[in-house]
Every structure is written in structure tokens, then in C-alpha cells.
Design a protein around this motif. Structure first.
Motif, mmCIF file in Angstrom:
data_model
loop_
_atom_site.group_PDB
_atom_site.id
_atom_site.type_symbol
_atom_site.label_atom_id
_atom_site.label_comp_id
_atom_site.label_asym_id
_atom_site.label_seq_id
_atom_site.Cartn_x
_atom_site.Cartn_y
_atom_site.Cartn_z
ATOM 1 N N GLN A 13 65.756 18.389 -53.506
ATOM 2 C CA GLN A 13 64.960 18.726 -54.695
ATOM 3 C C GLN A 13 64.745 20.241 -54.773
ATOM 4 O O GLN A 13 64.786 20.933 -53.748
ATOM 5 N N PRO A 14 64.488 20.745 -55.965
ATOM 6 C CA PRO A 14 64.150 22.171 -56.094
ATOM 7 C C PRO A 14 62.995 22.550 -55.169
ATOM 8 O O PRO A 14 62.020 21.804 -55.051
ATOM 9 N N ARG A 87 67.218 26.278 -55.621
ATOM 10 C CA ARG A 87 67.104 26.181 -57.075
ATOM 11 C C ARG A 87 68.287 25.386 -57.618
ATOM 12 O O ARG A 87 69.347 25.356 -56.976
ATOM 13 N N PRO A 88 68.146 24.801 -58.795
ATOM 14 C CA PRO A 88 69.291 24.070 -59.371
ATOM 15 C C PRO A 88 70.558 24.934 -59.471
ATOM 16 O O PRO A 88 71.669 24.413 -59.300
ATOM 17 N N GLU A 89 70.399 26.216 -59.715
ATOM 18 C CA GLU A 89 71.563 27.094 -59.842
ATOM 19 C C GLU A 89 72.254 27.369 -58.501
ATOM 20 O O GLU A 89 73.317 27.995 -58.464
ATOM 21 N N THR A 91 73.348 24.906 -56.770
ATOM 22 C CA THR A 91 74.277 23.791 -56.647
ATOM 23 C C THR A 91 75.721 24.284 -56.665
ATOM 24 O O THR A 91 76.134 24.981 -57.597
ATOM 25 N N THR A 120 73.716 20.047 -53.586
ATOM 26 C CA THR A 120 73.258 19.685 -54.926
ATOM 27 C C THR A 120 71.743 19.770 -54.962
ATOM 28 O O THR A 120 71.067 19.133 -54.152
ATOM 29 N N SER A 122 68.616 19.084 -57.276
ATOM 30 C CA SER A 122 68.251 18.372 -58.490
ATOM 31 C C SER A 122 67.015 17.533 -58.245
ATOM 32 O O SER A 122 66.811 17.025 -57.141
ATOM 33 N N SER A 123 66.198 17.400 -59.293
ATOM 34 C CA SER A 123 65.037 16.531 -59.186
ATOM 35 C C SER A 123 65.352 15.132 -59.702
ATOM 36 O O SER A 123 64.498 14.249 -59.685
#
Length: 123
Positions: A13-14, A87-89, A91, A120, A122-123
Motif C-alpha cells: 500500500q502507499p 508511492r503509486p508512481e 510501481t 506494485t 496500490s491501495s
């Protein structure tokens, strides 16, 4: 025969953390520059960290400075990359590589690559 094998990726998760490992064999590990790169779908490969072979100075890309920490374990021929505050970025497929030196957070004159480990966020 040079081999680089990554592990430690996964889904997080983030804000979470992961620790990537790159186990090396087939060359003189202690004094070789090793870089971590990442590539997200549709984007160019980016160097994120590099540990310099001559003195183990570690360099980081601006995008990960303060969040990622590199290290080298000479007893186990392993380079680590600790990923914090993800962070998602972030990934991407993360790969380690054997190079001749480091420049602006990336290894250069790379002559060997690992297959990579997927991260990866992601939430």
C-alpha cells in the motif's frame, strides 16, 4: 558466468516499505559498481540508485532521495535496496545491473542485468 538475481518485490500500500535484494555471482563483487534500475509500463528505464565499487558511496536519483536506501553485504555477495514511503508512481519492474561506475544515481557501462522483481504500490 555473471549472474544477478533479484528478490523482494511485491504488492504494498502507499506509504509502505519493501526490501529488495540482488544476489551476485561470477565476478569480483566487492569492488564492482552495482546499480538499481526501474521501468514502468510505457516509460523509459530509470536509474534509481548506484553503489560505487571503489568506495561503496551510494548515489540516488532525485525521485527517490530520502526514501530509498542502498547497501552492500560483501559476506553474502548481495546488494540491497530498502524502499520506504512508497508511492503509486514507484510501481515498476526493479532490476539490478553490473556496471563500470555510477553517474547521477545510475550505473553506467552496464554489461549484465538481472531479470528483475516487480514492485506494485496500490491501495
Amino acid at each position: 558466468q555473471v549472474q544477478l538475481v533479484e528478490s523482494g518485490g511485491g504488492l504494498v500500500q502507499p506509504g509502505g516499505s519493501l526490501r529488495l535484494a540482488c544476489v551476485a555471482s561470477g565476478f569480483s563483487f566487492d569492488y564492482t559498481s552495482i546499480g538499481w534500475f526501474r521501468q514502468a509500463p510505457g516509460k523509459e528505464r530509470e536509474g534509481v540508485s548506484c553503489i560505487f565499487g571503489k568506495d561503496d558511496t551510494i548515489y540516488y536519483a532525485a525521485s527517490v532521495e530520502g526514501r530509498f536506501t542502498g547497501s552492500r553485504d560483501k559476506a553474502n555477495n548481495t546488494v540491497y535496496l530498502q524502499l520506504n514511503n512508497l508511492r503509486p508512481e514507484d510501481t515498476a519492474l526493479y532490476s539490478c545491473a553490473k556496471g563500470s561506475g555510477c553517474y547521477l544515481g545510475a550505473a553506467y557501462a552496464v554489461d549484465s542485468w538481472g531479470k528483475g522483481t516487480q514492485v506494485t504500490v496500490s491501495s
